[in-house]
Write a protein that holds these residues in place. Structure first.
Motif, PDB file in Angstrom:
ATOM      1  N   LEU A   1      46.317  42.745  28.704  1.00 21.05           N
ATOM      2  CA  LEU A   1      46.768  43.616  27.618  1.00 21.05           C
ATOM      3  C   LEU A   1      46.023  44.954  27.635  1.00 21.05           C
ATOM      4  O   LEU A   1      46.633  46.015  27.457  1.00 21.05           O
ATOM      5  N   LYS A   2      44.721  44.920  27.867  1.00 20.63           N
ATOM      6  CA  LYS A   2      43.937  46.158  27.923  1.00 20.63           C
ATOM      7  C   LYS A   2      44.292  46.988  29.156  1.00 20.63           C
ATOM      8  O   LYS A   2      44.344  48.214  29.095  1.00 20.63           O
ATOM      9  N   LYS A   3      44.533  46.311  30.273  1.00 21.42           N
ATOM     10  CA  LYS A   3      44.804  47.012  31.521  1.00 21.42           C
ATOM     11  C   LYS A   3      46.215  47.588  31.577  1.00 21.42           C
ATOM     12  O   LYS A   3      46.445  48.636  32.172  1.00 21.42           O
ATOM     13  N   TYR A   4      47.162  46.904  30.939  1.00 17.84           N
ATOM     14  CA  TYR A   4      48.573  47.324  30.987  1.00 17.84           C
ATOM     15  C   TYR A   4      49.184  47.387  29.581  1.00 17.84           C
ATOM     16  O   TYR A   4      50.144  46.681  29.284  1.00 17.84           O
ATOM     17  N   PRO A   5      48.670  48.226  28.707  1.00 14.31           N
ATOM     18  CA  PRO A   5      49.161  48.242  27.318  1.00 14.31           C
ATOM     19  C   PRO A   5      50.632  48.622  27.182  1.00 14.31           C
ATOM     20  O   PRO A   5      51.281  48.208  26.218  1.00 14.31           O
ATOM     21  N   ASP A   6      51.169  49.367  28.129  1.00 14.69           N
ATOM     22  CA  ASP A   6      52.575  49.766  28.047  1.00 14.69           C
ATOM     23  C   ASP A   6      53.511  48.750  28.700  1.00 14.69           C
ATOM     24  O   ASP A   6      54.722  48.819  28.509  1.00 14.69           O
ATOM     25  N   ASN A   7      52.945  47.824  29.468  1.00 16.13           N
ATOM     26  CA  ASN A   7      53.767  46.881  30.222  1.00 16.13           C
ATOM     27  C   ASN A   7      53.601  45.430  29.788  1.00 16.13           C
ATOM     28  O   ASN A   7      54.249  44.545  30.345  1.00 16.13           O
ATOM     29  N   PHE A   8      52.726  45.175  28.823  1.00 15.34           N
ATOM     30  CA  PHE A   8      52.478  43.788  28.419  1.00 15.34           C
ATOM     31  C   PHE A   8      52.287  43.719  26.916  1.00 15.34           C
ATOM     32  O   PHE A   8      51.582  44.548  26.329  1.00 15.34           O
ATOM     33  N   ARG A   9      52.909  42.734  26.330  1.00 11.26           N
ATOM     34  CA  ARG A   9      52.755  42.486  24.889  1.00 11.26           C
ATOM     35  C   ARG A   9      52.495  41.004  24.705  1.00 11.26           C
ATOM     36  O   ARG A   9      53.063  40.167  25.408  1.00 11.26           O
ATOM     37  N   LEU A  10      51.665  40.680  23.739  1.00 10.38           N
ATOM     38  CA  LEU A  10      51.244  39.304  23.496  1.00 10.38           C
ATOM     39  C   LEU A  10      51.316  39.006  22.007  1.00 10.38           C
ATOM     40  O   LEU A  10      50.763  39.755  21.202  1.00 10.38           O
ATOM     41  N   ASP A  11      52.021  37.938  21.661  1.00  4.67           N
ATOM     42  CA  ASP A  11      52.080  37.490  20.266  1.00  4.67           C
ATOM     43  C   ASP A  11      51.828  35.991  20.215  1.00  4.67           C
ATOM     44  O   ASP A  11      52.402  35.228  20.992  1.00  4.67           O
ATOM     45  N   TYR A  12      50.944  35.604  19.288  1.00  2.43           N
ATOM     46  CA  TYR A  12      50.604  34.198  19.123  1.00  2.43           C
ATOM     47  C   TYR A  12      51.335  33.597  17.931  1.00  2.43           C
ATOM     48  O   TYR A  12      51.510  34.252  16.905  1.00  2.43           O
ATOM     49  N   ALA A  13      51.711  32.344  18.071  1.00  3.20           N
ATOM     50  CA  ALA A  13      52.227  31.550  16.967  1.00  3.20           C
ATOM     51  C   ALA A  13      51.246  30.390  16.794  1.00  3.20           C
ATOM     52  O   ALA A  13      51.173  29.498  17.639  1.00  3.20           O
ATOM     53  N   LEU A  14      50.473  30.435  15.728  1.00  2.00           N
ATOM     54  CA  LEU A  14      49.446  29.422  15.478  1.00  2.00           C
ATOM     55  C   LEU A  14      49.925  28.537  14.333  1.00  2.00           C
ATOM     56  O   LEU A  14      49.791  28.881  13.156  1.00  2.00           O
ATOM     57  N   SER A  15      50.474  27.383  14.685  1.00  2.00           N
ATOM     58  CA  SER A  15      51.189  26.566  13.701  1.00  2.00           C
ATOM     59  C   SER A  15      50.325  26.056  12.556  1.00  2.00           C
ATOM     60  O   SER A  15      50.832  25.822  11.465  1.00  2.00           O
ATOM     61  N   ARG A  16      49.048  25.874  12.762  1.00  2.00           N
ATOM     62  CA  ARG A  16      48.197  25.364  11.683  1.00  2.00           C
ATOM     63  C   ARG A  16      47.396  26.457  10.981  1.00  2.00           C
ATOM     64  O   ARG A  16      46.672  26.176  10.038  1.00  2.00           O
ATOM     65  N   GLU A  17      47.549  27.707  11.455  1.00  2.00           N
ATOM     66  CA  GLU A  17      46.797  28.807  10.850  1.00  2.00           C
ATOM     67  C   GLU A  17      47.681  29.892  10.256  1.00  2.00           C
ATOM     68  O   GLU A  17      47.228  30.677   9.442  1.00  2.00           O
ATOM     69  N   GLN A  18      48.940  29.957  10.693  1.00  2.00           N
ATOM     70  CA  GLN A  18      49.841  31.004  10.215  1.00  2.00           C
ATOM     71  C   GLN A  18      51.038  30.361   9.519  1.00  2.00           C
ATOM     72  O   GLN A  18      51.396  29.220   9.797  1.00  2.00           O
ATOM     73  N   GLU A  19      51.647  31.133   8.640  1.00  2.00           N
ATOM     74  CA  GLU A  19      52.864  30.678   7.965  1.00  2.00           C
ATOM     75  C   GLU A  19      54.023  31.575   8.355  1.00  2.00           C
ATOM     76  O   GLU A  19      53.854  32.795   8.510  1.00  2.00           O
ATOM     77  N   ASN A  20      55.200  30.975   8.492  1.00  2.00           N
ATOM     78  CA  ASN A  20      56.399  31.775   8.742  1.00  2.00           C
ATOM     79  C   ASN A  20      56.868  32.369   7.417  1.00  2.00           C
ATOM     80  O   ASN A  20      56.278  32.121   6.365  1.00  2.00           O
ATOM     81  N   LYS A  21      57.933  33.151   7.448  1.00  2.00           N
ATOM     82  CA  LYS A  21      58.374  33.850   6.232  1.00  2.00           C
ATOM     83  C   LYS A  21      58.893  32.907   5.145  1.00  2.00           C
ATOM     84  O   LYS A  21      59.014  33.298   3.998  1.00  2.00           O
ATOM     85  N   LYS A  22      59.166  31.653   5.515  1.00  2.00           N
ATOM     86  CA  LYS A  22      59.616  30.661   4.533  1.00  2.00           C
ATOM     87  C   LYS A  22      58.463  29.822   3.994  1.00  2.00           C
ATOM     88  O   LYS A  22      58.667  28.911   3.219  1.00  2.00           O
ATOM     89  N   GLY A  23      57.233  30.123   4.453  1.00  2.00           N
ATOM     90  CA  GLY A  23      56.064  29.394   3.970  1.00  2.00           C
ATOM     91  C   GLY A  23      55.738  28.158   4.786  1.00  2.00           C
ATOM     92  O   GLY A  23      54.805  27.432   4.445  1.00  2.00           O
ATOM     93  N   GLY A  24      56.475  27.916   5.858  1.00  2.00           N
ATOM     94  CA  GLY A  24      56.214  26.760   6.713  1.00  2.00           C
ATOM     95  C   GLY A  24      55.293  27.118   7.866  1.00  2.00           C
ATOM     96  O   GLY A  24      54.762  28.226   7.946  1.00  2.00           O
ATOM     97  N   LYS A  25      55.110  26.176   8.757  1.00  2.00           N
ATOM     98  CA  LYS A  25      54.271  26.404   9.932  1.00  2.00           C
ATOM     99  C   LYS A  25      54.906  27.445  10.840  1.00  2.00           C
ATOM    100  O   LYS A  25      56.121  27.538  10.943  1.00  2.00           O
ATOM    101  N   MET A  26      54.067  28.222  11.502  1.00  2.00           N
ATOM    102  CA  MET A  26      54.527  29.273  12.402  1.00  2.00           C
ATOM    103  C   MET A  26      54.717  28.702  13.804  1.00  2.00           C
ATOM    104  O   MET A  26      53.779  28.157  14.385  1.00  2.00           O
ATOM    105  N   TYR A  27      55.929  28.814  14.321  1.00  2.00           N
ATOM    106  CA  TYR A  27      56.245  28.383  15.678  1.00  2.00           C
ATOM    107  C   TYR A  27      56.783  29.584  16.459  1.00  2.00           C
ATOM    108  O   TYR A  27      57.103  30.624  15.887  1.00  2.00           O
ATOM    109  N   ILE A  28      56.903  29.421  17.771  1.00  2.00           N
ATOM    110  CA  ILE A  28      57.360  30.517  18.624  1.00  2.00           C
ATOM    111  C   ILE A  28      58.713  31.048  18.153  1.00  2.00           C
ATOM    112  O   ILE A  28      58.924  32.251  18.107  1.00  2.00           O
TER     113      ILE A  28
END
Length: 79
Positions: free
Chosen positions: A36-63
């Protein structure tokens, strides 16, 4: 990341959606952060952490929730 002529010529953006239960279980995080640091214009990274994040409906966050969150951007890239 392997240095190749094809890699050097790549002008698109690779977008990785990575899903795990907890942030302490992230696979290859140091390596992904380096890319990500080496190729900021060519790479994007997003995490879905099911036990730490919530989706917009308040449930677990999945990909699929992350993809839905960025649906407009994802669909634009597919055109």
């Amino acid at each position: 990341v392997e240095e190749t002529p094809g890699g050097a010529a790549y002008k698109g953006q690779a977008w990785l959606f990575l899903g795990v239960a907890n942030s302490d279980a992230l696979l290859y995080d140091d390596e992904w952060q380096e890319v990500l640091k080496k190729y900021p214009d060519n790479f994007r990274l997003d995490y879905a952490l099911s036990r730490e994040q919530e989706n917009k409906k308040g449930g677990k966050m999945y990909i699929q929730d992350k993809v839905e969150e960025y649906a407009d951007r994802c669909l634009t890239k597919l055109k």
